[in-house]
Write an enzyme that holds these catalytic residues in place. Structure first.
Site, PDB file in Angstrom:
ATOM      1  N   ASP A  10      27.794  75.321  19.189  1.00 20.53           N
ATOM      2  CA  ASP A  10      26.702  75.299  20.373  1.00 20.53           C
ATOM      3  C   ASP A  10      27.394  74.238  21.222  1.00 20.53           C
ATOM      4  OD1 ASP A  10      24.364  75.589  21.556  1.00 20.53           O
ATOM      5  OD2 ASP A  10      23.573  73.601  20.597  1.00 20.53           O
ATOM      6  N   ASP A  12      25.008  72.170  24.300  1.00 17.98           N
ATOM      7  CA  ASP A  12      24.122  71.207  24.251  1.00 17.98           C
ATOM      8  C   ASP A  12      23.714  70.475  23.108  1.00 17.98           C
ATOM      9  OD1 ASP A  12      24.310  71.608  27.367  1.00 17.98           O
ATOM     10  OD2 ASP A  12      22.844  73.335  26.938  1.00 17.98           O
TER      11      ASP A  12
END
Length: 262
Positions: A10, A12
């Site tokens: 991922d 953020d």
């Protein structure tokens, strides 16, 4: 244990601290919105419970539902405003992009060390993010050339892939890398993201606790939780640079990934 051959990150909150900017943007959107309408105040707990890791418009709709508010969906072309779910989402996007420009983006040093370690060990790497700002964030952070595959909110929309907590975007990244899900690691800081990894039957779901809580990450599907990726090295793949075999057993007879902080 089958050797893990790919790491799917991922963005953020995992590679970059942009999750903090997103949190502030959501607060700037919803705090005055709730206050003006006499709704229960917006808090950081709302971000983790209703928004974190989800596609932007889904996050808007889920938060509004938590306050008993229902708006028309609208379309992605809606001007930033408050009349539709998409208008609110576009307003939030304008806020966060202003923060990207004024404050900049730098990756977490520990995440870069871990990325260096797993790529040096021969793992394939990808970014899987719900954000449509992914290209800009990768470019700003200097990470754009580090990943073979990027499956972000733009790709998900173009290919009609449901967002997290559905596993489809992670499965698509593994497919593009040519690696079975069972031989890939999902790295996530959001509850919806670890749910996606668990639903996709990936070889390992690695949670990074940036505030949601280690227990919550484990409860939603993380098999291993750390506070910073710098705590780990390539042994999480079941191999290392000193001759660990493909079963994941190191020279001490233990599984490398089980020795990390849990």
């Amino acid at each position: 244990m089958t050797r893990l051959r790919a790491v799917l990150f991922d963005l953020d909150g995992v590679l970059t601290p942009t999750a903090e900017l997103h949190m502030r943007a959501w607060e700037r959107l919803f705090a005055p919105y709730c206050d003006a309408r006499g709704l229960a105040p917006y808090t950081a707990a709302d971000y983790f419970a209703h928004i974190d890791g989800k596609p932007r418009y889904d996050g808007v709709a889920t938060f509004l539902a938590s306050r008993g508010v229902e708006l028309p969906r609208g379309t992605s072309d809606d001007e930033p405003g408050e009349d539709t779910v998409c208008a609110l989402g576009n307003r939030k996007d304008a806020i966060v992009n202003d923060l990207f420009v004024t404050e900049g983006v730098a990756p977490y040093p520990g995440s870069v060390r871990f990325l260096d370690a797993v790529t040096a060990a021969g793992a394939h790497v990808a970014v899987v993010s719900s954000s449509r700002n992914t290209p800009a964030v990768l470019a700003s952070s200097g990470l754009a050339d580090r990943f073979e595959v990027v499956v972000d909110g733009n790709v998900a929309a173009a290919e009609h892939l449901p967002g997290k907590p559905a596993p489809d975007t992670y499965l698509r990244a593994a497919e593009l890398l040519g690696v079975p899900a069972a031989q890939a690691v999902v790295v996530e800081d959001a509850l919806s993201g670890v749910q996606a990894g668990a639903a996709g039957s990936f070889g390992l779901v690695l949670g990074v606790d940036r505030g949601v809580g280690a227990d919550a990450l484990r409860a939603h599907g993380a098999g291993l939780v750390v506070s910073d990726l710098g705590e780990l090295d390539a042994t999480v793949l079941g191999t290392d640079d000193t001759g660990t075999d493909d079963t994941g057993t190191d020279d001490t007879g233990t599984h490398g990934h089980e020795g990390a902080n849990a």
